[in-house]
Enzyme design. Structure first.
Site, PDB file in Angstrom:
ATOM      1  CE  LYS A   1      59.588  22.543 -32.337  1.00  0.00           C
ATOM      2  NZ  LYS A   1      60.933  23.133 -32.415  1.00  0.00           N
TER       3      LYS A   1
ATOM      4  CG  ASP B   1      65.004  21.488 -33.063  1.00  0.00           C
ATOM      5  OD1 ASP B   1      64.898  21.458 -34.305  1.00  0.00           O
ATOM      6  OD2 ASP B   1      64.119  21.950 -32.312  1.00  0.00           O
TER       7      ASP B   1
ATOM      8  N   GLY C   1      62.806  25.603 -25.883  1.00  0.00           N
ATOM      9  CA  GLY C   1      63.014  24.246 -26.394  1.00  0.00           C
ATOM     10  C   GLY C   1      64.269  24.123 -27.247  1.00  0.00           C
TER      11      GLY C   1
HETATM   12  P1  NAP Z   1      60.685  29.027 -27.161  1.00  0.00           P
HETATM   13  O1  NAP Z   1      60.631  27.696 -26.501  1.00  0.00           O
HETATM   14  O2  NAP Z   1      59.477  29.892 -27.186  1.00  0.00           O
HETATM   15  O3  NAP Z   1      61.894  29.861 -26.452  1.00  0.00           O
HETATM   16  C1  NAP Z   1      62.185  31.152 -26.814  1.00  0.00           C
HETATM   17  C2  NAP Z   1      63.288  31.713 -25.904  1.00  0.00           C
HETATM   18  O4  NAP Z   1      63.590  33.032 -26.393  1.00  0.00           O
HETATM   19  C3  NAP Z   1      62.868  31.863 -24.445  1.00  0.00           C
HETATM   20  O5  NAP Z   1      63.952  31.528 -23.613  1.00  0.00           O
HETATM   21  C4  NAP Z   1      62.528  33.343 -24.329  1.00  0.00           C
HETATM   22  O6  NAP Z   1      62.860  33.922 -23.090  1.00  0.00           O
HETATM   23  C5  NAP Z   1      63.457  33.965 -25.337  1.00  0.00           C
HETATM   24  N1  NAP Z   1      62.872  35.207 -25.843  1.00  0.00           N
HETATM   25  C6  NAP Z   1      61.724  35.342 -26.539  1.00  0.00           C
HETATM   26  N2  NAP Z   1      61.494  36.646 -26.812  1.00  0.00           N
HETATM   27  C7  NAP Z   1      62.509  37.340 -26.237  1.00  0.00           C
HETATM   28  C8  NAP Z   1      62.835  38.710 -26.154  1.00  0.00           C
HETATM   29  N3  NAP Z   1      62.055  39.656 -26.701  1.00  0.00           N
HETATM   30  N4  NAP Z   1      63.970  39.067 -25.517  1.00  0.00           N
HETATM   31  C9  NAP Z   1      64.757  38.140 -24.946  1.00  0.00           C
HETATM   32  N5  NAP Z   1      64.509  36.813 -24.978  1.00  0.00           N
HETATM   33  C10 NAP Z   1      63.391  36.414 -25.623  1.00  0.00           C
HETATM   34  O7  NAP Z   1      61.138  28.893 -28.682  1.00  0.00           O
HETATM   35  P2  NAP Z   1      62.084  27.767 -29.335  1.00  0.00           P
HETATM   36  O8  NAP Z   1      61.257  26.632 -29.805  1.00  0.00           O
HETATM   37  O9  NAP Z   1      63.206  27.507 -28.381  1.00  0.00           O
HETATM   38  O10 NAP Z   1      62.602  28.514 -30.663  1.00  0.00           O
HETATM   39  C11 NAP Z   1      63.390  29.667 -30.519  1.00  0.00           C
HETATM   40  C12 NAP Z   1      63.904  30.148 -31.876  1.00  0.00           C
HETATM   41  O11 NAP Z   1      64.734  29.174 -32.463  1.00  0.00           O
HETATM   42  C13 NAP Z   1      62.821  30.460 -32.909  1.00  0.00           C
HETATM   43  O12 NAP Z   1      63.191  31.634 -33.590  1.00  0.00           O
HETATM   44  C14 NAP Z   1      62.864  29.274 -33.831  1.00  0.00           C
HETATM   45  O13 NAP Z   1      62.440  29.605 -35.133  1.00  0.00           O
HETATM   46  C15 NAP Z   1      64.351  28.949 -33.808  1.00  0.00           C
HETATM   47  N6  NAP Z   1      64.616  27.550 -34.161  1.00  0.00           N
HETATM   48  C16 NAP Z   1      65.324  27.323 -35.290  1.00  0.00           C
HETATM   49  C17 NAP Z   1      65.607  26.036 -35.659  1.00  0.00           C
HETATM   50  C18 NAP Z   1      66.391  25.772 -36.899  1.00  0.00           C
HETATM   51  O14 NAP Z   1      66.359  24.627 -37.374  1.00  0.00           O
HETATM   52  N7  NAP Z   1      67.114  26.723 -37.432  1.00  0.00           N
HETATM   53  C19 NAP Z   1      65.143  24.953 -34.877  1.00  0.00           C
HETATM   54  C20 NAP Z   1      64.423  25.246 -33.700  1.00  0.00           C
HETATM   55  C21 NAP Z   1      64.162  26.555 -33.356  1.00  0.00           C
HETATM   56  P3  NAP Z   1      61.942  33.763 -21.769  1.00  0.00           P
HETATM   57  O15 NAP Z   1      62.332  32.436 -21.204  1.00  0.00           O
HETATM   58  O16 NAP Z   1      62.355  34.917 -20.943  1.00  0.00           O
HETATM   59  O17 NAP Z   1      60.512  33.817 -22.242  1.00  0.00           O
END
Ligand code: NAP
Length: 277
Positions: A71, A107, A133
């Site tokens: 992304k 999103d 993201g």
């Molecule tokens: P990302 O960029 O990898 O960000 C993940 C975030 O979660 C980071 O801030 C990370 O913290 C935190 N995190 C990860 N593991 C953790 C843990 N064990 N304890 C505490 N914090 C933790 O991922 P993303 O693209 O933002 O997506 C995140 C989630 O949103 C995913 O589950 C995705 O499937 C979901 N999502 C859903 C939709 C939908 O349409 N429903 C759309 C987009 C995303 P750090 O900064 O400390 O690493």
């Protein structure tokens, strides 16, 4: 575009790594069929962002969904990036207009569409768990819609950087017990299948948030949502946001309104069949 799109078979695709678990091919395929739109939507697992753009051009793919881990990196290969996607720093959608590739992020609009079916946003406060993201997309969209987000993240430097980009408050996880807000939104992957017993926050603080949303959609009811429901909160899964972000992609690719309710039923049926709830 509309007339041409109705008469030819158009090619759309998802790029990521991995992609096997994605429900986008099911949802988009069903939507196109329901719309009477002749199109294919295939998932490609690729190894780097340059491959994404190369394949879009080579196979004349009209529109693409982009997922983890491309992304951010794919942005450098595009001809143009929409202003909001640029501010978020991530693209989840590419539109191919006669060989010119432009990136978008649906999103934020997907989240706002979903929240608007459920709660008011203007004048309301939101605690956002996570600073990746999806959190950046949520914060920008909530501010644009008149909400006030506060960002809480494990890595505090990322919470601070996100908050500083958009001019909102931030804090470390330890602050969650001192916060109250109209709505809590989990944007971390904590609790996602298969680790369904995990939760991103202590249950005792959930009473500070009358509404709790989890962006995770598999399972449909995460441990966070089960705990929140038991604490008397109104809950919302990530299914609606997933459907609306996908619907916004179809609008960008085809300029047509997709069948959102049908898409939601398709996704829910599959998740329920897989034991996602
Ligand atoms: P990302 O960029 O990898 O960000 C993940 C975030 O979660 C980071 O801030 C990370 O913290 C935190 N995190 C990860 N593991 C953790 C843990 N064990 N304890 C505490 N914090 C933790 O991922 P993303 O693209 O933002 O997506 C995140 C989630 O949103 C995913 O589950 C995705 O499937 C979901 N999502 C859903 C939709 C939908 O349409 N429903 C759309 C987009 C995303 P750090 O900064 O400390 O690493």
């Amino acid at each position: 575009m509309k007339d041409r799109a109705m008469n030819e078979s158009a090619v759309f695709a998802l790029f990521g790594n991995p992609v096997a678990q994605s429900l986008s091919p099911l949802m988009h395929g069903a939507a196109f069929a329901q719309m009477g739109f002749k199109a294919t939507y295939s998932a490609y697992q690729v190894n780097d962002a340059a491959d994404v753009v190369h394949m879009i051009r080579e196979r004349e793919i009209r529109g693409a969904s982009i997922t983890i881990p491309f992304k951010e990196t794919v942005m450098g290969f595009l001809d143009d990036v929409d202003k909001s996607a640029s501010a978020i720093g991530a693209v989840n959608t590419i539109v191919n207009r006669d060989g010119r590739l432009k990136g978008y992020n649906t999103d934020g609009p997907g989240l706002i569409h979903d929240l608007a079916e459920w709660i008011a946003i203007r004048g309301k406060s939101f605690v956002i768990l996570g600073a990746g993201g999806a959190a950046r997309a949520a914060v920008l969209a909530l501010i644009q819609a008149g909400g006030t987000p506060v960002v809480i993240n494990r890595t505090v430097e990322k919470a601070r950087a996100l908050a500083e980009s958009f001019g909102c408050r931030w804090g470390p996880p330890a602050e969650i017990g001192r916060l109250e807000a109209d709505c809590l939104i989990n944007t971390t992957p904590v609790g996602m299948f298969p680790e369904t017993d995990r939760t991103p926050m202590e249950t005792k603080f959930l009473v500070h948030f009358p509404c709790v949303m989890d962006m995770i959609y598999n399972p449909v009811k995460t441990r966070l949502l089960r705990d929140a429901e038991a604490a008397g909160c109104v809950i919302r899964s990530g299914v609606g946001m997933f459907v609306h972000q996908g619907a916004e992609q179809i609008r960008l690719w085809t300029e047509m309104e997709p069948p959102r309710e049908f898409m939601r039923r398709t996704v829910l049926e599959r998740l329920e069949k897989n034991g996602g709830d």
